[in-house]
Design a protein around this motif. Structure first.
Motif, PDB file in Angstrom:
ATOM      1  N   TYR A  21       0.663  -0.973  -0.294  1.00  0.00           N
ATOM      2  CA  TYR A  21       0.315  -0.143   0.046  1.00  0.00           C
ATOM      3  C   TYR A  21       0.507   0.962  -0.520  1.00  0.00           C
ATOM      4  O   TYR A  21       1.779   0.655   0.783  1.00  0.00           O
ATOM      5  N   GLN A  22       0.071   2.155  -0.778  1.00  0.00           N
ATOM      6  CA  GLN A  22       1.318   3.698  -0.790  1.00  0.00           C
ATOM      7  C   GLN A  22       0.496   4.148  -0.043  1.00  0.00           C
ATOM      8  O   GLN A  22      -1.049   4.412  -0.417  1.00  0.00           O
ATOM      9  N   CYS A  23       0.986   5.063   1.150  1.00  0.00           N
ATOM     10  CA  CYS A  23       0.117   6.234   1.997  1.00  0.00           C
ATOM     11  C   CYS A  23       1.442   7.941   1.790  1.00  0.00           C
ATOM     12  O   CYS A  23       1.884   7.895   1.966  1.00  0.00           O
ATOM     13  N   ASN A  24       0.141   8.190   1.316  1.00  0.00           N
ATOM     14  CA  ASN A  24       0.838   9.591   1.141  1.00  0.00           C
ATOM     15  C   ASN A  24       0.935  11.262   2.223  1.00  0.00           C
ATOM     16  O   ASN A  24       1.183  11.603   2.057  1.00  0.00           O
ATOM     17  N   ARG A  25       0.026  10.029   3.186  1.00  0.00           N
ATOM     18  CA  ARG A  25      -0.164  11.282   4.423  1.00  0.00           C
ATOM     19  C   ARG A  25       1.033  10.745   5.084  1.00  0.00           C
ATOM     20  O   ARG A  25       2.129  12.241   5.619  1.00  0.00           O
ATOM     21  N   ASN A  26       1.906   9.730   5.189  1.00  0.00           N
ATOM     22  CA  ASN A  26       2.674   9.740   6.351  1.00  0.00           C
ATOM     23  C   ASN A  26       3.782   9.384   5.026  1.00  0.00           C
ATOM     24  O   ASN A  26       5.435   8.844   5.538  1.00  0.00           O
ATOM     25  N   ASN A  27       4.175   9.669   3.354  1.00  0.00           N
ATOM     26  CA  ASN A  27       4.531   9.766   2.961  1.00  0.00           C
ATOM     27  C   ASN A  27       5.981   8.012   2.905  1.00  0.00           C
ATOM     28  O   ASN A  27       6.758   8.195   2.829  1.00  0.00           O
ATOM     29  N   CYS A  28       5.461   6.791   3.070  1.00  0.00           N
ATOM     30  CA  CYS A  28       5.162   5.874   2.649  1.00  0.00           C
ATOM     31  C   CYS A  28       4.633   4.823   2.262  1.00  0.00           C
ATOM     32  O   CYS A  28       3.977   4.813   1.883  1.00  0.00           O
ATOM     33  N   LEU A  29       5.669   3.602   2.265  1.00  0.00           N
ATOM     34  CA  LEU A  29       5.389   2.112   1.541  1.00  0.00           C
ATOM     35  C   LEU A  29       4.444   1.524   2.738  1.00  0.00           C
ATOM     36  O   LEU A  29       5.573   0.674   3.580  1.00  0.00           O
ATOM     37  N   TRP A  30       3.445   0.879   2.279  1.00  0.00           N
ATOM     38  CA  TRP A  30       3.598  -0.386   3.743  1.00  0.00           C
ATOM     39  C   TRP A  30       3.264  -1.651   3.238  1.00  0.00           C
ATOM     40  O   TRP A  30       2.920  -2.103   2.131  1.00  0.00           O
ATOM     41  N   LEU A  31       4.079  -3.398   3.214  1.00  0.00           N
ATOM     42  CA  LEU A  31       4.717  -4.492   2.876  1.00  0.00           C
ATOM     43  C   LEU A  31       3.608  -5.461   3.920  1.00  0.00           C
ATOM     44  O   LEU A  31       4.271  -4.956   5.121  1.00  0.00           O
ATOM     45  N   GLU A  32       3.167  -5.622   3.226  1.00  0.00           N
ATOM     46  CA  GLU A  32       2.025  -6.665   4.003  1.00  0.00           C
ATOM     47  C   GLU A  32       2.624  -8.164   3.322  1.00  0.00           C
ATOM     48  O   GLU A  32       1.860  -8.352   1.973  1.00  0.00           O
ATOM     49  N   PHE A  33       3.048  -8.658   4.324  1.00  0.00           N
ATOM     50  CA  PHE A  33       3.923 -10.284   3.745  1.00  0.00           C
ATOM     51  C   PHE A  33       4.443 -11.184   4.659  1.00  0.00           C
ATOM     52  O   PHE A  33       4.498 -10.884   5.813  1.00  0.00           O
ATOM     53  N   ALA A  34       4.593 -12.720   4.574  1.00  0.00           N
ATOM     54  CA  ALA A  34       4.790 -13.317   5.961  1.00  0.00           C
ATOM     55  C   ALA A  34       4.470 -12.969   6.461  1.00  0.00           C
ATOM     56  O   ALA A  34       4.919 -13.072   8.027  1.00  0.00           O
ATOM     57  N   GLY A  35       2.445 -12.678   7.488  1.00  0.00           N
ATOM     58  CA  GLY A  35       1.874 -12.270   8.373  1.00  0.00           C
ATOM     59  C   GLY A  35       2.899 -11.030   8.968  1.00  0.00           C
ATOM     60  O   GLY A  35       2.537 -11.371  10.239  1.00  0.00           O
ATOM     61  N   GLY A  36       3.703 -10.473   8.786  1.00  0.00           N
ATOM     62  CA  GLY A  36       3.934  -9.314   9.143  1.00  0.00           C
ATOM     63  C   GLY A  36       4.233  -8.261   8.694  1.00  0.00           C
ATOM     64  O   GLY A  36       3.410  -8.138   7.572  1.00  0.00           O
ATOM     65  N   VAL A  37       4.036  -6.731   9.209  1.00  0.00           N
ATOM     66  CA  VAL A  37       3.656  -5.677   8.114  1.00  0.00           C
ATOM     67  C   VAL A  37       4.556  -4.827   8.346  1.00  0.00           C
ATOM     68  O   VAL A  37       5.239  -4.497   9.753  1.00  0.00           O
ATOM     69  N   SER A  38       5.161  -3.548   7.497  1.00  0.00           N
ATOM     70  CA  SER A  38       6.475  -2.905   7.673  1.00  0.00           C
ATOM     71  C   SER A  38       6.129  -2.259   6.497  1.00  0.00           C
ATOM     72  O   SER A  38       5.882  -1.795   5.820  1.00  0.00           O
ATOM     73  N   SER A  39       6.880  -0.788   7.450  1.00  0.00           N
ATOM     74  CA  SER A  39       6.480   0.563   7.039  1.00  0.00           C
ATOM     75  C   SER A  39       8.299   1.271   6.219  1.00  0.00           C
ATOM     76  O   SER A  39       8.815   0.393   6.867  1.00  0.00           O
ATOM     77  N   PHE A  40       7.636   0.963   4.611  1.00  0.00           N
ATOM     78  CA  PHE A  40       9.303   1.540   4.558  1.00  0.00           C
ATOM     79  C   PHE A  40       8.986   3.315   3.727  1.00  0.00           C
ATOM     80  O   PHE A  40       7.818   2.940   2.761  1.00  0.00           O
ATOM     81  N   LYS A  41      10.088   3.418   3.630  1.00  0.00           N
ATOM     82  CA  LYS A  41      10.516   4.192   1.867  1.00  0.00           C
ATOM     83  C   LYS A  41      10.937   3.911   1.058  1.00  0.00           C
ATOM     84  O   LYS A  41      10.744   3.147   0.843  1.00  0.00           O
ATOM     85  N   ILE A  42      10.479   4.763   0.053  1.00  0.00           N
ATOM     86  CA  ILE A  42      10.506   3.741  -0.962  1.00  0.00           C
ATOM     87  C   ILE A  42      12.150   3.453  -1.354  1.00  0.00           C
ATOM     88  O   ILE A  42      12.269   2.224  -2.319  1.00  0.00           O
ATOM     89  N   HIS A  43      12.666   4.422  -1.057  1.00  0.00           N
ATOM     90  CA  HIS A  43      14.422   3.924  -1.409  1.00  0.00           C
ATOM     91  C   HIS A  43      15.068   2.595  -0.573  1.00  0.00           C
ATOM     92  O   HIS A  43      15.058   2.075  -1.370  1.00  0.00           O
TER      93      HIS A  43
END
Length: 118
Positions: A21-43
């Motif tokens: 998912y892309q969150c423009n409000r927080n300027n991040c991408l959310w990765l939901e994978f293998a039972g976990g969720v992580s926030s990442f900057k695009i780089h």
């Protein structure tokens, strides 16, 4: 795993194994994978993609050593550590490749629409 909600986020890409998912409000991408969720900057997400693509899946598949069927990845400035089996590597690779394509496509569309408006 309970369904995670990402308010004010847009789905970028989904596979059977996960979603980004892309969150423009927080300027991040959310990765939901293998039972976990992580926030990442695009780089950071692109750095993860690069590391996943560098994994030698042929070696993982052919090596009979007990330690050869698992890869451990962590990304600088990320609190998540990925412990990936061969199947996980292939699934994450597909998810990250699709995400990059969709981000590139969104950028191309944005550029075209901006050029038409000028």
């Amino acid at each position: 795993m309970a369904k995670v909600s990402f308010p004010q986020s847009e789905e970028i890409f989904r596979t059977a194994a996960g979603v980004v998912y892309q969150c423009n409000r927080n300027n991040c991408l959310w990765l939901e994978f293998a039972g976990g969720v992580s926030s990442f900057k695009i780089h950071e997400l692109l750095q993860l993609k690069k590391k996943v693509e560098q994994i030698d899946v042929a070696e993982m598949a052919s090596n009979t050593a007990r330690t050869a069927d698992v890869v451990i990845l962590n990304i600088h400035r990320s609190e998540r550590i990925f412990v990936l089996t061969l199947t996980d590597v292939l699934n994450l690779r597909e998810l990250l490749q699709g995400t990059k394509v969709m981000l590139n496509l969104n950028s191309i569309i944005h550029d075209c629409l901006h050029a038409m408006a000028v």
